[in-house]
Design an enzyme around this catalytic site. Sequence first.
Site, PDB file in Angstrom:
ATOM      1  N   ILE A 118       0.839  -1.205   0.000  1.00 23.34           N
ATOM      2  CA  ILE A 118       0.000   0.000   0.000  1.00 23.34           C
ATOM      3  C   ILE A 118       0.875   1.257   0.000  1.00 23.34           C
ATOM      4  O   ILE A 118       0.724   2.139  -0.857  1.00 23.34           O
ATOM      5  CB  ILE A 118      -0.960   0.002   1.217  1.00 23.34           C
ATOM      6  N   SER A 136      -3.894   2.892   8.186  1.00 20.77           N
ATOM      7  CA  SER A 136      -3.318   1.566   8.483  1.00 20.77           C
ATOM      8  C   SER A 136      -4.020   0.905   9.669  1.00 20.77           C
ATOM      9  O   SER A 136      -4.933   0.113   9.469  1.00 20.77           O
ATOM     10  CB  SER A 136      -1.819   1.686   8.715  1.00 20.77           C
ATOM     11  N   ARG A 137      -3.589   1.226  10.866  1.00 19.22           N
ATOM     12  CA  ARG A 137      -4.261   0.706  12.066  1.00 19.22           C
ATOM     13  C   ARG A 137      -4.274   1.807  13.113  1.00 19.22           C
ATOM     14  O   ARG A 137      -3.269   2.501  13.318  1.00 19.22           O
ATOM     15  CB  ARG A 137      -3.526  -0.517  12.628  1.00 19.22           C
ATOM     16  N   ASP A 154      -8.683   6.960   8.762  1.00 26.16           N
ATOM     17  CA  ASP A 154      -9.673   5.957   8.354  1.00 26.16           C
ATOM     18  C   ASP A 154      -9.748   4.859   9.412  1.00 26.16           C
ATOM     19  O   ASP A 154     -10.575   3.959   9.317  1.00 26.16           O
ATOM     20  CB  ASP A 154      -9.279   5.354   6.994  1.00 26.16           C
ATOM     21  N   GLU A 167     -11.707   1.813  17.595  1.00 26.01           N
ATOM     22  CA  GLU A 167     -12.781   1.765  16.600  1.00 26.01           C
ATOM     23  C   GLU A 167     -13.696   0.556  16.755  1.00 26.01           C
ATOM     24  O   GLU A 167     -14.813   0.553  16.238  1.00 26.01           O
ATOM     25  CB  GLU A 167     -12.194   1.760  15.182  1.00 26.01           C
ATOM     26  N   HIS A 216     -13.090   3.291   8.482  1.00 24.31           N
ATOM     27  CA  HIS A 216     -12.367   2.101   7.985  1.00 24.31           C
ATOM     28  C   HIS A 216     -12.954   1.621   6.650  1.00 24.31           C
ATOM     29  O   HIS A 216     -13.382   0.476   6.512  1.00 24.31           O
ATOM     30  CB  HIS A 216     -12.428   0.972   9.024  1.00 24.31           C
TER      31      HIS A 216
HETATM   32  P1  NAI Z   1       2.857  -4.857   3.626  1.00 23.51           P
HETATM   33  O1  NAI Z   1       3.189  -6.000   4.518  1.00 23.51           O
HETATM   34  O2  NAI Z   1       2.913  -5.053   2.146  1.00 23.51           O
HETATM   35  O3  NAI Z   1       3.797  -3.614   3.977  1.00 23.51           O
HETATM   36  C1  NAI Z   1       4.035  -3.165   5.273  1.00 23.51           C
HETATM   37  C2  NAI Z   1       5.397  -2.494   5.282  1.00 23.51           C
HETATM   38  O4  NAI Z   1       5.577  -1.851   6.532  1.00 23.51           O
HETATM   39  C3  NAI Z   1       6.565  -3.473   5.099  1.00 23.51           C
HETATM   40  O5  NAI Z   1       7.413  -3.023   4.067  1.00 23.51           O
HETATM   41  C4  NAI Z   1       7.274  -3.453   6.459  1.00 23.51           C
HETATM   42  O6  NAI Z   1       8.674  -3.646   6.359  1.00 23.51           O
HETATM   43  C5  NAI Z   1       6.943  -2.052   6.939  1.00 23.51           C
HETATM   44  N1  NAI Z   1       7.022  -1.827   8.373  1.00 23.51           N
HETATM   45  C6  NAI Z   1       6.715  -2.661   9.391  1.00 23.51           C
HETATM   46  N2  NAI Z   1       6.879  -2.042  10.575  1.00 23.51           N
HETATM   47  C7  NAI Z   1       7.308  -0.784  10.303  1.00 23.51           C
HETATM   48  C8  NAI Z   1       7.639   0.345  11.096  1.00 23.51           C
HETATM   49  N3  NAI Z   1       7.558   0.303  12.434  1.00 23.51           N
HETATM   50  N4  NAI Z   1       8.037   1.464  10.463  1.00 23.51           N
HETATM   51  C9  NAI Z   1       8.124   1.536   9.112  1.00 23.51           C
HETATM   52  N5  NAI Z   1       7.797   0.496   8.307  1.00 23.51           N
HETATM   53  C10 NAI Z   1       7.399  -0.645   8.898  1.00 23.51           C
HETATM   54  O7  NAI Z   1       1.412  -4.377   4.087  1.00 23.51           O
HETATM   55  P2  NAI Z   1       0.322  -3.593   3.219  1.00 23.51           P
HETATM   56  O8  NAI Z   1      -0.470  -4.555   2.394  1.00 23.51           O
HETATM   57  O9  NAI Z   1       0.982  -2.455   2.538  1.00 23.51           O
HETATM   58  O10 NAI Z   1      -0.653  -3.049   4.360  1.00 23.51           O
HETATM   59  C11 NAI Z   1      -0.203  -2.116   5.331  1.00 23.51           C
HETATM   60  C12 NAI Z   1      -1.226  -1.993   6.430  1.00 23.51           C
HETATM   61  O11 NAI Z   1      -2.395  -1.360   5.922  1.00 23.51           O
HETATM   62  C13 NAI Z   1      -1.767  -3.336   6.967  1.00 23.51           C
HETATM   63  O12 NAI Z   1      -0.908  -3.863   7.954  1.00 23.51           O
HETATM   64  C14 NAI Z   1      -3.091  -2.952   7.534  1.00 23.51           C
HETATM   65  O13 NAI Z   1      -2.919  -2.623   8.905  1.00 23.51           O
HETATM   66  C15 NAI Z   1      -3.479  -1.695   6.761  1.00 23.51           C
HETATM   67  N6  NAI Z   1      -4.681  -1.873   5.933  1.00 23.51           N
HETATM   68  C16 NAI Z   1      -5.736  -0.999   6.096  1.00 23.51           C
HETATM   69  C17 NAI Z   1      -6.880  -1.118   5.321  1.00 23.51           C
HETATM   70  C18 NAI Z   1      -8.037  -0.144   5.428  1.00 23.51           C
HETATM   71  O14 NAI Z   1      -9.114  -0.411   4.886  1.00 23.51           O
HETATM   72  N7  NAI Z   1      -7.896   0.995   6.089  1.00 23.51           N
HETATM   73  C19 NAI Z   1      -7.015  -2.219   4.367  1.00 23.51           C
HETATM   74  C20 NAI Z   1      -5.836  -3.041   4.236  1.00 23.51           C
HETATM   75  C21 NAI Z   1      -4.725  -2.883   5.020  1.00 23.51           C
END
Ligand code: NAI
Length: 330
Positions: free
Chosen positions: A155, A234-235, A259, A264, A296
Site C-alpha cells: 500500500i 493503516s491501524r 480511516d 474503533e 475504515h
Molecule cells: P505490507 O506487509 O505489504 O507492507 C508493510 C510495510 O511496513 C513493510 O514493508 C514493512 O517492512 C513495513 N514496516 C513494518 N513495521 C514498520 C515500522 N515500524 N516502520 C516503518 N515500516 C514498517 O502491508 P500492506 O499490504 O501495505 O498493508 C499495510 C497496512 O495497511 C496493513 O498492515 C493494515 O494494517 C493496513 N490496511 C488498512 C486497510 C483499510 O481499509 N484501512 C485495508 C488493508 C490494510
Amino acid sequence: MRVAVFSTKPYDRRFFQAANLQHGHEVEYFETRLGKKSALLAKGFSAVCVFVNDRLDGPTLEVLATGGVQTIALRCAGYNNVDLEVARRLGMQVVNVPAYSPEAVAEFTVGLILSLDRHIHRAWMRVRENNFSLVGLTGRNLIGRTVGVVGTGRIGGHVARILKLGFGCRVLASDAFPDPALMALGIDYLDFPDLLAQSDILTLHCPLTPDNRHLVDEDAIAAAKPGLMLINTSRGGLIDSAALIKGLKSRKLGGVALDVYEDERDLFFEDLSNEIVQDDVFQRLLTFPNVLVTGHQAFLTEEALTAIAETTLKNLTAIEAGEAPPHVVA
Ligand code: NAI
C-alpha cells in the site's frame, strides 16, 4: 467446508455468494462480531471467517476450538486481532488475504490527503446550505510538498508512486526494508525521527505490532515539522489519540485524516446515529475543523471485495482438499 462468517455486512454477503458459486462451501452468515460469547455460534463449523474488529483472543479461540473450529480465515491483511500463540497451541490454522487491492487503500489515502488539504468535505457541507463563501477553505498545492511514507510495502509503495509520479511531491520514506524500485524513483529512506522532522504530510502504512503501538505519540508530535498533516489508513493503534488532540489544540498538527482509530472496535461498521457515543476522545476529534474521519472504508471497492471473497474461499478450498492454503499466517 462449513464456514461461519462473522461481522457480515450486505456487501460481504453479496461478494462471497458470487465467489462461492465456484467453491460450493456451506456458508452461514452472522451479523454479530466474533468474541468469546458469540464464538458459541460457530459450534459444528470447521472454519470461521472474520474481519478486522472481530476479537480472536485466547478465550475466544478456546471456545472455537472446543466447538470444532480448526481454521481461522481472516478476510483482511492484518492479523493483530488474533492471538497467534494460542491458535498455534490449539492446532488452528490461520489464513488471511495479504493483498486484495493495495490500490484501493492507496487511492483512498490520496483522496483523504486531497480532501483534507483542500477542505473538500467542508466545502460540500457549505454548498449544500447555499453557503458559497470560500473563507477558510484555502489549501496548499501538493506539487513540491514533502510527504513521508511510513512503511513502503504494497500500500505505502503505491501511495509513494502516486504522489511522486502523479503529483510531483518530494517523497521520503521509512522502512527497515527499503524498496530498490522506489529508491530508483528518487525516494529516499530516512529514520523515523528524520522523516517526522522533514515531512509536511506523514502517511502511515505499516502494520500494527507490539513494537510500534503509539508510534505517533506526544514525543513524535513534538519532534514533527510544525503544521504536519497526519494521515492514517493503516491501524488506529499506531497513533496515541490523546496526544493527537493535544497536538491539534496546540496547532502543532495542521490537520489529521483517519480511516482507522485505536478504539474503533466499539464504533466502526455500525449505524450509531441514534446512540449516545461514549468515547469522548473520538467525539473531541470530530469537533476539529481540520480533522477528517472515515470509518475504515479505505479497502471498500468492488475489486477489493471480489478479491477478498475469492482469496478467502481459495484458502478454505485448499485446506478442505488437504493442500497447503495459498496464504497462511500461522
Ligand atoms: P505490507 O506487509 O505489504 O507492507 C508493510 C510495510 O511496513 C513493510 O514493508 C514493512 O517492512 C513495513 N514496516 C513494518 N513495521 C514498520 C515500522 N515500524 N516502520 C516503518 N515500516 C514498517 O502491508 P500492506 O499490504 O501495505 O498493508 C499495510 C497496512 O495497511 C496493513 O498492515 C493494515 O494494517 C493496513 N490496511 C488498512 C486497510 C483499510 O481499509 N484501512 C485495508 C488493508 C490494510
